[in-house]
Design an enzyme around this catalytic site. Structure first.
Site, PDB file in Angstrom:
ATOM      1  N   CYS A  93       0.789  -1.229   0.000  1.00  0.00           N
ATOM      2  CA  CYS A  93       0.000   0.000   0.000  1.00  0.00           C
ATOM      3  C   CYS A  93       0.810   1.262   0.000  1.00  0.00           C
ATOM      4  CB  CYS A  93      -0.859   0.032   1.238  1.00  0.00           C
ATOM      5  SG  CYS A  93       0.131  -0.050   2.694  1.00  0.00           S
ATOM      6  N   THR A 117      -3.902 -11.515 -16.042  1.00  0.00           N
ATOM      7  CA  THR A 117      -4.816 -12.547 -16.525  1.00  0.00           C
ATOM      8  C   THR A 117      -6.183 -11.913 -16.745  1.00  0.00           C
ATOM      9  OG1 THR A 117      -3.586 -14.075 -15.150  1.00  0.00           O
ATOM     10  CG2 THR A 117      -5.668 -14.878 -16.060  1.00  0.00           C
TER      11      THR A 117
END
Lengths: 255, 255
Positions: B102, B240
């Protein structure tokens, strides 16, 4: 900031070998007055700003005081010397508030601490078209993202400047802006923080310490971010895409 | 997991007041054998799994041993009792490796520690069509994301099961899966970790501790994630989307 790697690409079952770009990620150890504070994994740019922004954002140093940063890029160490270290917070180092950005940030301030800072500018006004156009600039500036899809971007807009930073870490990009702001002795109550990534509560905490009255993101805020922004007087704008935006708190600053 | 909030919506200069859903974010304090370990900000679901997965993922508890979790949802405290606490790591608590998710995670293992674990299954094979279809399922399952845009999703596929978790924190979702796996005494060398979010090096660390040989993400990996996956024998598949995927390391497991 970018590395080339060999990959195997699949389109359906058809495979091919090719080359791709990925965002570089490297460790940086931050040392404050000879105390080793933390090792961050980050994008290797603006590391002096990152170090300064981190210790300020975590409340380990007082704002507006003299400091010196020494960066040893090879060993990945940034050392800060200052008479302005916050000894109380430095000693309370063990008590950490881990945050949800990634899931885990370290934030040495508690939420209550954030609530106790000076008030942010109430009078500031921003036109919604300005917000749309700045977010548009943010997205076009992000060269590393366009090449790798693997970084977050953030920008700080103050009258006359639009400072842009990218990092594999969502918080690191904000810390770099905070560091830039302090290292360049900038001073403005009218500032807007633009972000590509989601807004969780600890981003509000950092913005609060920077004295930012307006945060604008391309993405969603969490419930706690909204609650905290409401309490500390920050205008929170999310889902800013094209000509659309959602304002979650303190509507009056947006025109 | 979801809260309703009042917002002001802008489409160009046209504004309207409406209601929106945001992802809930709440603190959870994890206590291990009466030692307060950390306070995470997370999505309030599967908190017992999160607590167990966190202490396992951080190397603070040995795998496969008896444990008891007590969850006080009201106060936001999960207490774990176990004879299997890793006293060495627990005592080295001060030395933290903060990660880039983060920007800041806490990971108590060093990269070298990750490299020293048992090897992951070399023989495992996955068909690329299976990967496309599982990623498709992951996206459709994410109800909180569809409503709020504010969470990450992750799934663990083992023969016969597809366990799905969401969280405002990218790591928390993985920790919840790790916790589920251990609390339900599952055991399989053939497992695949599916993720919506970016893969930085510390996700590889957690997957390594779980004994996962294949990680598949919708998003990008960082350079350090690729390097570490290469070293510890994990097949890393990124970007993907639809019928396309990029394989970054250990191609041989993909058919």
């Amino acid at each position: 900031m970018i590395k080339e790697v060999g990959i195997r690409k699949y389109i359906s079952q058809k495979k091919s070998e090719t080359v791709d770009w990925v965002a570089e990620e490297r460790p940086l150890t931050i040392v404050l007055n000879d105390v080793e504070i933390v090792t961050l994994l980050c994008s290797p740019s603006h590391l002096d700003e990152l170090a300064v922004g981190y210790v300020l954002g975590e409340g380990l140093m007082h704002k507006g005081e003299e400091l010196e940063v020494n960066l040893d890029e090879k060993r990945g160490i940034a050392s800060i010397s200052t008479a302005a270290a916050n000894l109380v917070n430095l000693q309370a180092w063990g008590k950490r508030y881990v945050t949800s950005g990634c899931g885990k940030g370290t934030s040495f301030f508690q939420l209550n601490d954030v609530r106790q800072h000076d008030s942010v500018s109430i009078l500031m006004k921003v036109k919604v078209e300005e917000i749309f156009s700045a977010m548009n600039i943010l997205q076009r500036k992000s060269q590393v993202f366009l090449k790798t899809g693997g970084v977050h971007s953030a920008a700080l807009q103050i009258p006359g400047s639009f400072i842009f930073r990218e990092d594999v870490g969502r918080h690191n990009a904000v810390d770099k802006l905070f560091g830039y702001y302090v290292l360049n002795k900038l001073d403005s109550r009218e500032k807007i923080l633009y972000l590509s990534g989601r807004i969780s509560s600890e981003i509000i905490g950092k913005a609060r310490r920077m004295g930012v009255p307006v945060i604008v993101s391309r993405s969603a805020p969490t419930s706690l971010a909204i609650q905290l922004a409401e309490e500390v007087g920050i205008t929170l704008v999310g889902f800013t895409r094209g000509n659309k935006a959602n304002v979650y708190t303190h509507y009056t600053r947006i025109e």
